[in-house]
Design a protein around this motif. Structure first.
Motif, PDB file in Angstrom:
ATOM      1  N   HIS A  55      73.185  55.473  16.196  1.00  0.00           N
ATOM      2  CA  HIS A  55      73.585  56.891  16.232  1.00  0.00           C
ATOM      3  C   HIS A  55      72.369  57.792  16.004  1.00  0.00           C
ATOM      4  O   HIS A  55      72.217  58.841  16.638  1.00  0.00           O
ATOM      5  N   SER A  62      75.837  52.706  19.347  1.00  0.00           N
ATOM      6  CA  SER A  62      75.659  52.075  18.037  1.00  0.00           C
ATOM      7  C   SER A  62      76.191  50.646  18.055  1.00  0.00           C
ATOM      8  O   SER A  62      75.579  49.743  17.476  1.00  0.00           O
ATOM      9  N   HIS A  98      73.764  49.449  13.400  1.00  0.00           N
ATOM     10  CA  HIS A  98      74.798  50.296  14.020  1.00  0.00           C
ATOM     11  C   HIS A  98      74.492  51.782  13.785  1.00  0.00           C
ATOM     12  O   HIS A  98      74.406  52.570  14.725  1.00  0.00           O
ATOM     13  N   GLU A  99      74.306  52.144  12.525  1.00  0.00           N
ATOM     14  CA  GLU A  99      74.085  53.558  12.200  1.00  0.00           C
ATOM     15  C   GLU A  99      72.765  54.053  12.793  1.00  0.00           C
ATOM     16  O   GLU A  99      72.656  55.211  13.201  1.00  0.00           O
ATOM     17  N   GLU A 115      80.612  55.647  20.070  1.00  0.00           N
ATOM     18  CA  GLU A 115      80.299  54.413  19.336  1.00  0.00           C
ATOM     19  C   GLU A 115      79.566  53.384  20.197  1.00  0.00           C
ATOM     20  O   GLU A 115      79.062  52.388  19.669  1.00  0.00           O
TER      21      GLU A 115
END
Ligand SMILES: [Zn+2]
Length: 637
Positions: A439, A468, A435-436, A465
């Motif tokens: 970004h 991500s 997920h991170e 979001e």
């Protein structure tokens, strides 16, 4: 000409930070003055404003990063002071009518599309700060902003200080893990204390077999900051409404939504109802499974005190996923290397390690890589991975910016700040890492803009979001995971284990979506209606959106901290997820590493940063406007 990465200091971080902060603020001040001094209408005004914005952003980036990661307390203190200076500079700048007049004086028809968009966005930010109102209004805006800051701090403080306890019989620890039992010894009366802190209350509600004790703990938990925050919230809602109407908006939700994809307040209500309706049938079905299991224990209602318990029970009994078996396949080192290998293939990138002597970061744990396109060419940015816990470090997971990229001016540099173990990881952690990293890739690939305002992840807040959340899908794919997730014998994670993990994770998604929509509806409705009886309104919204019943005499909203940060926009996380599912529908689920789709996504969605509206980026990738079909299909799959 190739740009080089920011040169970090060998040792004297305090001196370096002071120099970088003061220097960039001085540059910002000087460029703003130069912009205002130009004859009205000179397009160079926008260039100078951009240069001032770059300098201000540079100061803010190092301050925000170092206050969160630097091991030295003196550096943290200096960084925090710099953050406040940057904030103050920015507030004054956006209330300065001379700067607004200079920017507005440039004729839009003489500008290219990118510069025209910049001018419009910048002018909008000035207007949203109240710069074009008369002095009495601007003065009132300043007062209201100050009051809001104070009320917001009080609301959050009441929640932090509202920590309380429930005493339950020692036998109520039945069902909880050993380490939990050992850390909760009984007092001389034979009672144990369960606080309202997450590490206490969440495992208790998920695992304690004693239904009466769960009800007692939930009753305390759903009364955090009650009644204190009821009046504070009433004031917050009133002041936000006054600020929004003073600036010409019908409601706070309209003011807040104006700069997001959703556009206007009323669209939030529609979105919430669409998701709630998509999740109706499947949510009821899941609720039926929970209720059937609860009835075997003699319980007939699924409420806030027992849904977690039955949710966990179903995952164990019906999906058979044992977290300790899963962990064996996720060694940190292999996950780290696997992530880089997969994202390089997927996005057509090359990661070249930068040796520690050359990168000179703030801690020896940090690994740094230069990023380039696989087809060749100069580096397009640098990433730093700071992934293990240590004292004084930011304790969640997030992507921080070291440098915002600007074409032909400075290379983007981003930092992943996480807190993973050095050995085996939970699969949840692996998902967080993906997920991170989504970004981080967005920050780097979108970091070649002419205008710093559009650099990297500078899209609408309710879209940010989506990239991500999209990348999380790769952490659930057996073929992807088997490339790096191997046990200490080198055996890849079995496909049927991944399938079971995914099935267990997905059970309850509609039911949970309804809970999320209850939160979103409460945040929106309270801001629009400012109800006199907030408890009564909360109960109505519970009945309409949540599939879980509240306990009598509880007041969830008093402890709902996101009413401070997200205000009326709690819907944003679900909104991003809807778009992430729509984006994912374009990929071939049987071959997630196929480069063609991924690179089209890279070029059409990530690379433009904030230089176009997110809806247009998504449309250019999908070749149609985004919609909720993929999300609805996922909810009902
Ligand atoms: Zn995120």
């Amino acid at each position: 000409m190739a740009l080089s990465a920011l040169v970090l200091p060998h040792t004297d971080w305090l001196g370096w930070l002071g120099h970088r902060g003061d220097g960039q603020l001085a540059t910002a001040r000087e460029r703003v003055a130069a912009a205002v001094a130009l004859p009205p209408g000179d397009p160079e005004i926008l260039q100078l404003f951009n240069q001032a914005s770059i300098a201000l952003r540079n100061a803010g980036s190092v301050a925000g990063l170092l206050s969160s990661v630097h091991p030295d307390a003196a550096v943290i203190e200096r960084a925090e002071a710099l953050e406040i200076e940057v904030q103050r500079f920015s507030t004054d700048l956006y209330l300065d009518p001379a700067v607004y007049a200079a920017i507005s004086s440039v004729a839009a028809d003489g500008l290219d599309a990118d510069a025209r968009r910049l001018q419009a966005k910048v002018a909008q930010s000035f207007r949203r700060s109240g710069v074009d109102r008369d002095e009495s209004v601007r003065q009132r805006v300043r007062e209201l902003e100050a009051t809001l800051t104070e009320l917001g701090q009080t609301f959050s403080r009441n929640i932090r200080d509202g920590r309380s306890e429930t005493r339950v019989p020692a036998t109520a620890l039945d069902g909880l893990p050993d380490d939990f039992v050992q850390s909760h010894p009984a007092d001389p009366d034979g009672l144990v204390t369960i606080t309202t802190e997450y590490p206490d209350v969440m495992p208790f509600l998920a695992f304690a077999t004693d239904a009466a004790a769960r009800r007692a703990v939930a009753h305390t938990f759903f009364n955090i900051a009650w009644p204190g925050n009821d009046a504070v919230l009433a004031d917050l809602l009133r002041v936000r409404h006054e600020l929004a109407t003073l600036l010409g908006y019908a409601t706070w939700a309209d003011y807040d939504a104006e700069v997001k994809m959703i556009g206007q307040g009323a669209a939030i209500a529609e979105f919430i109802d669409t998701v709630a309706s998509d999740a109706q049938a499947s949510g009821e079905r899941e609720l039926g499974v929970l209720r059937a299991r609860a009835e075997r224990d003699g319980e007939s209602v699924i409420d806030v005190s027992n849904w977690r318990y039955y949710h966990e029970l179903i995952k164990r009994e019906q999906y058979g996923v044992d977290a300790t078996q899963v962990r064996r396949y996720f060694d940190f080192g292999k996950v780290h290397d696997g992530l880089l290998d997969i994202t390089a293939r997927l996005f057509g990138l090359r990661f070249t390690p930068v040796d520690a002597q050359q990168a000179r970061t703030w801690h020896p744990d940090v690994t740094s890589y230069d990023v380039a396109y696989a087809e060749g060419g100069d580096p397009i940015g640098r990433i730093h991975l700071d992934l293990h816990p240590r004292e004084r470090k930011y304790n969640h997971a997030a992507q921080f910016e070291l440098v915002a990229g600007v074409r032909e001016v400075q290379l983007p540099e981003g930092v992943l700040v996480c807190n993973f173990p050095r050995g085996l990881m939970d699969h949840r952690d692996v998902v967080t890492l993906f997920h991170e990293f989504g970004h981080l890739i967005h920050h780097i690939v979108g970091g070649a803009q002419r205008w710093v305002r559009f650099s990297g992840v500078a899209t609408e807040w309710d879209f940010v979001e989506a990239p991500s959340q999209l990348l999380e899908e790769w952490a659930w794919d057996a073929s992807v995971l088997r490339r790096f997730a191997t046990d200490d014998q080198g055996t890849p994670i079995p496909r049927d284990l991944v399938a079971a993990m995914k099935a267990a994770d997905e059970f309850g998604k509609s039911f949970l979506a309804r809970t999320q929509m209850f939160y979103a509806a409460l945040a929106y409705t309270f801001h629009v209606e400012r109800p006199a009886d907030r408890t009564e309104r909360m109960l109505q919204l519970y009945r309409r959106y949540s599939l879980v019943a509240p306990l009598p005499d509880t007041h969830f909203f008093a402890g709902f901290g996101h009413l401070e940060g997200y205000t009326s926009g709690y819907y944003t996380y679900m909104w991003s997820l809807v778009i992430a599912k729509d984006l994912f529908s374009a990929f071939d689920r049987n071959d997630l590493l196929a480069p063609e789709v991924a690179q089209r996504y890279r070029d059409r969605v990530l690379r433009p940063g904030g230089s176009r509206d997110a809806a247009d980026l998504v449309e250019s990738f999908l070749a149609r406007p985004y919609n909720t079909d993929a999300f609805a299909a996922w909810l009902n799959s």
